[in-house]
Motif scaffolding. Structure first.
Motif, PDB file in Angstrom:
ATOM      1  N   TRP A  19       4.598 -22.266  -5.765  1.00  0.00           N
ATOM      2  CA  TRP A  19       4.465 -22.817  -7.104  1.00  0.00           C
ATOM      3  C   TRP A  19       5.282 -21.988  -8.074  1.00  0.00           C
ATOM      4  O   TRP A  19       5.259 -20.762  -8.032  1.00  0.00           O
ATOM      5  CB  TRP A  19       3.003 -22.815  -7.532  1.00  0.00           C
ATOM      6  N   VAL A  20       5.981 -22.648  -8.969  1.00  0.00           N
ATOM      7  CA  VAL A  20       6.759 -21.974 -10.009  1.00  0.00           C
ATOM      8  C   VAL A  20       5.888 -21.889 -11.251  1.00  0.00           C
ATOM      9  O   VAL A  20       5.340 -22.887 -11.716  1.00  0.00           O
ATOM     10  CB  VAL A  20       8.058 -22.758 -10.308  1.00  0.00           C
ATOM     11  N   ASN A  21       5.734 -20.684 -11.786  1.00  0.00           N
ATOM     12  CA  ASN A  21       5.011 -20.500 -13.039  1.00  0.00           C
ATOM     13  C   ASN A  21       5.879 -19.699 -13.992  1.00  0.00           C
ATOM     14  O   ASN A  21       7.010 -19.362 -13.673  1.00  0.00           O
ATOM     15  CB  ASN A  21       3.646 -19.836 -12.786  1.00  0.00           C
ATOM     16  N   LYS A  22       5.379 -19.405 -15.175  1.00  0.00           N
ATOM     17  CA  LYS A  22       6.230 -18.748 -16.175  1.00  0.00           C
ATOM     18  C   LYS A  22       6.497 -17.278 -15.863  1.00  0.00           C
ATOM     19  O   LYS A  22       7.383 -16.683 -16.445  1.00  0.00           O
ATOM     20  CB  LYS A  22       5.638 -18.898 -17.567  1.00  0.00           C
ATOM     21  N   ARG A  23       5.780 -16.676 -14.933  1.00  0.00           N
ATOM     22  CA  ARG A  23       6.039 -15.283 -14.558  1.00  0.00           C
ATOM     23  C   ARG A  23       6.848 -15.151 -13.287  1.00  0.00           C
ATOM     24  O   ARG A  23       7.350 -14.096 -12.983  1.00  0.00           O
ATOM     25  CB  ARG A  23       4.719 -14.513 -14.391  1.00  0.00           C
ATOM     26  N   GLY A  24       6.955 -16.241 -12.507  1.00  0.00           N
ATOM     27  CA  GLY A  24       7.698 -16.160 -11.263  1.00  0.00           C
ATOM     28  C   GLY A  24       7.305 -17.257 -10.299  1.00  0.00           C
ATOM     29  O   GLY A  24       6.942 -18.350 -10.714  1.00  0.00           O
ATOM     30  N   ASP A  27       2.131 -18.241  -4.565  1.00  0.00           N
ATOM     31  CA  ASP A  27       1.539 -19.120  -3.571  1.00  0.00           C
ATOM     32  C   ASP A  27       0.248 -19.750  -4.083  1.00  0.00           C
ATOM     33  O   ASP A  27      -0.437 -20.443  -3.354  1.00  0.00           O
ATOM     34  CB  ASP A  27       1.288 -18.360  -2.273  1.00  0.00           C
ATOM     35  N   GLN A  28      -0.079 -19.508  -5.356  1.00  0.00           N
ATOM     36  CA  GLN A  28      -1.257 -20.099  -5.984  1.00  0.00           C
ATOM     37  C   GLN A  28      -0.812 -20.974  -7.145  1.00  0.00           C
ATOM     38  O   GLN A  28       0.142 -20.653  -7.852  1.00  0.00           O
ATOM     39  CB  GLN A  28      -2.196 -19.023  -6.510  1.00  0.00           C
ATOM     40  N   TYR A  29      -1.508 -22.088  -7.349  1.00  0.00           N
ATOM     41  CA  TYR A  29      -1.131 -23.024  -8.407  1.00  0.00           C
ATOM     42  C   TYR A  29      -1.320 -22.416  -9.793  1.00  0.00           C
ATOM     43  O   TYR A  29      -0.488 -22.565 -10.663  1.00  0.00           O
ATOM     44  CB  TYR A  29      -1.935 -24.312  -8.272  1.00  0.00           C
ATOM     45  N   TYR A  30      -2.430 -21.720 -10.007  1.00  0.00           N
ATOM     46  CA  TYR A  30      -2.718 -21.118 -11.306  1.00  0.00           C
ATOM     47  C   TYR A  30      -2.564 -19.607 -11.230  1.00  0.00           C
ATOM     48  O   TYR A  30      -2.919 -18.989 -10.235  1.00  0.00           O
ATOM     49  CB  TYR A  30      -4.146 -21.430 -11.748  1.00  0.00           C
ATOM     50  N   ASN A  31      -2.058 -19.026 -12.309  1.00  0.00           N
ATOM     51  CA  ASN A  31      -2.046 -17.574 -12.432  1.00  0.00           C
ATOM     52  C   ASN A  31      -3.454 -17.122 -12.774  1.00  0.00           C
ATOM     53  O   ASN A  31      -4.075 -17.660 -13.684  1.00  0.00           O
ATOM     54  CB  ASN A  31      -1.128 -17.122 -13.577  1.00  0.00           C
ATOM     55  N   SER A  32      -3.966 -16.175 -12.062  1.00  0.00           N
ATOM     56  CA  SER A  32      -5.278 -15.652 -12.403  1.00  0.00           C
ATOM     57  C   SER A  32      -5.085 -14.318 -13.126  1.00  0.00           C
ATOM     58  O   SER A  32      -4.904 -13.284 -12.512  1.00  0.00           O
ATOM     59  CB  SER A  32      -6.154 -15.491 -11.162  1.00  0.00           C
ATOM     60  N   CYS A  33      -5.069 -14.395 -14.431  1.00  0.00           N
ATOM     61  CA  CYS A  33      -4.926 -13.206 -15.271  1.00  0.00           C
ATOM     62  C   CYS A  33      -6.265 -12.895 -15.920  1.00  0.00           C
ATOM     63  O   CYS A  33      -6.991 -13.797 -16.329  1.00  0.00           O
ATOM     64  CB  CYS A  33      -3.886 -13.432 -16.361  1.00  0.00           C
ATOM     65  N   TYR A  43      -6.161  -4.221 -26.283  1.00  0.00           N
ATOM     66  CA  TYR A  43      -6.027  -5.433 -25.479  1.00  0.00           C
ATOM     67  C   TYR A  43      -5.374  -5.113 -24.134  1.00  0.00           C
ATOM     68  O   TYR A  43      -4.405  -4.381 -24.062  1.00  0.00           O
ATOM     69  CB  TYR A  43      -5.174  -6.455 -26.236  1.00  0.00           C
ATOM     70  N   HIS A  44      -5.927  -5.663 -23.050  1.00  0.00           N
ATOM     71  CA  HIS A  44      -5.384  -5.487 -21.711  1.00  0.00           C
ATOM     72  C   HIS A  44      -5.227  -6.848 -21.051  1.00  0.00           C
ATOM     73  O   HIS A  44      -6.053  -7.734 -21.244  1.00  0.00           O
ATOM     74  CB  HIS A  44      -6.320  -4.638 -20.832  1.00  0.00           C
ATOM     75  N   LYS A  45      -4.165  -6.994 -20.259  1.00  0.00           N
ATOM     76  CA  LYS A  45      -3.947  -8.217 -19.494  1.00  0.00           C
ATOM     77  C   LYS A  45      -3.465  -7.810 -18.109  1.00  0.00           C
ATOM     78  O   LYS A  45      -2.411  -7.216 -17.960  1.00  0.00           O
ATOM     79  CB  LYS A  45      -2.911  -9.106 -20.169  1.00  0.00           C
ATOM     80  N   LYS A  46      -4.255  -8.133 -17.094  1.00  0.00           N
ATOM     81  CA  LYS A  46      -3.899  -7.804 -15.718  1.00  0.00           C
ATOM     82  C   LYS A  46      -3.803  -9.099 -14.936  1.00  0.00           C
ATOM     83  O   LYS A  46      -4.741  -9.884 -14.898  1.00  0.00           O
ATOM     84  CB  LYS A  46      -4.936  -6.872 -15.107  1.00  0.00           C
ATOM     85  N   CYS A  47      -2.656  -9.298 -14.299  1.00  0.00           N
ATOM     86  CA  CYS A  47      -2.412 -10.527 -13.545  1.00  0.00           C
ATOM     87  C   CYS A  47      -2.131 -10.203 -12.088  1.00  0.00           C
ATOM     88  O   CYS A  47      -1.631  -9.137 -11.765  1.00  0.00           O
ATOM     89  CB  CYS A  47      -1.196 -11.264 -14.117  1.00  0.00           C
ATOM     90  N   ASP A  48      -2.459 -11.163 -11.224  1.00  0.00           N
ATOM     91  CA  ASP A  48      -2.119 -11.026  -9.812  1.00  0.00           C
ATOM     92  C   ASP A  48      -0.604 -11.038  -9.662  1.00  0.00           C
ATOM     93  O   ASP A  48       0.103 -11.674 -10.440  1.00  0.00           O
ATOM     94  CB  ASP A  48      -2.708 -12.176  -8.998  1.00  0.00           C
ATOM     95  N   GLU A  49      -0.110 -10.364  -8.648  1.00  0.00           N
ATOM     96  CA  GLU A  49       1.331 -10.336  -8.424  1.00  0.00           C
ATOM     97  C   GLU A  49       1.811 -11.628  -7.810  1.00  0.00           C
ATOM     98  O   GLU A  49       1.123 -12.239  -6.992  1.00  0.00           O
ATOM     99  CB  GLU A  49       1.694  -9.169  -7.511  1.00  0.00           C
ATOM    100  N   ASN A  50       2.994 -12.053  -8.221  1.00  0.00           N
ATOM    101  CA  ASN A  50       3.638 -13.222  -7.642  1.00  0.00           C
ATOM    102  C   ASN A  50       4.459 -12.796  -6.435  1.00  0.00           C
ATOM    103  O   ASN A  50       4.745 -11.615  -6.235  1.00  0.00           O
ATOM    104  CB  ASN A  50       4.570 -13.873  -8.663  1.00  0.00           C
TER     105      ASN A  50
END
Length: 59
Positions: A19-24, A27-33, A43-50
């Protein structure tokens, strides 16, 4: 160039599973941040790696 080669190999083996998302590309449809503020109000934002990050391609 190394990242592009890896991406092409992954695309061939995982057809329809990428899946193409705005970060890269992931293999997942949604980014889980996870976004949150700590006790000090910072403020903190942690996202799974693409699988492939756009910033790595352009470097």
């Amino acid at each position: 160039m190394k990242n592009l080669t890896i991406f092409i190999i992954l695309a061939l083996f995982l057809q329809g599973c990428l899946w193409v998302n705005k970060r890269g590309i992931s293999d997942q449809y949604y980014n889980s941040c996870k976004e949150y503020y700590d006790a000090a109000g910072v403020y903190h934002k942690k996202c799974d790696e693409n699988l492939l990050e756009w910033k790595d391609i352009y470097e």
